[in-house]
Write an enzyme that holds these catalytic residues in place. Sequence first.
Site, PDB file in Angstrom:
ATOM      1  N   GLU A   1      32.958  25.219 -41.822  1.00 59.67           N
ATOM      2  CA  GLU A   1      32.223  25.693 -40.660  1.00 59.67           C
ATOM      3  C   GLU A   1      31.496  26.513 -42.043  1.00 59.67           C
ATOM      4  OE1 GLU A   1      35.403  25.545 -40.914  1.00 59.67           O
ATOM      5  OE2 GLU A   1      36.363  26.328 -38.376  1.00 59.67           O
TER       6      GLU A   1
ATOM      7  N   CYS B   1      38.291  30.488 -39.138  1.00 61.42           N
ATOM      8  CA  CYS B   1      39.485  31.876 -39.805  1.00 61.42           C
ATOM      9  C   CYS B   1      38.378  32.819 -39.612  1.00 61.42           C
ATOM     10  CB  CYS B   1      39.535  31.118 -41.197  1.00 61.42           C
ATOM     11  SG  CYS B   1      37.783  31.072 -42.482  1.00 61.42           S
TER      12      CYS B   1
END
Length: 142
Positions: free
Chosen positions: A63, A96
């Site tokens: 990401e 995360c």
Amino acid sequence: MPYEDAQSPEWEPLLGAAWEAWGHAYAPYSRFKVGAALAFPGGRIVTGCNVENASYPVGLCAERGAISAAVAQGLRLPGPIALVVVTEAETLTPPCGACRQVLAEFSAELLILLANRRERVIHRLGDLLPYAFTGRHLGILD
Ligand code: THU
């Protein structure tokens, strides 16, 4: 609203792009490959994959790789409207904490589709990271 339904067709190009990036993931240590694809207003798609390192903490998530690539391409504001994260894990893989914070810098309203080979679920970034710390708290951005 676009991207509100996990089965709607606008996710397909993003899913395809995320799986393609997944195929490029460099994860020799964890063997846990992740692909990500961001959609920007106007339809541009930017991808990322995890890139691990022998010095384990230096590894980068898919990401954050995608966000870095997008910023380097001049895509910053308006920020991404949708994100797909794909893995082959049995349990869907959410971003995360560090990636949630980085995503929140550019898009508080982001819709996130988590997918594996058999299921898809949509989350809102605001639900995954409520009350995010932003430039507003520094008195810099609004
Ligand atoms: N990872 C990602 O790239 N994105 C996530 O959303 C979760 C974790 C990566 C980091 C590391 O390379 C591997 O997955 C195992 O933690």
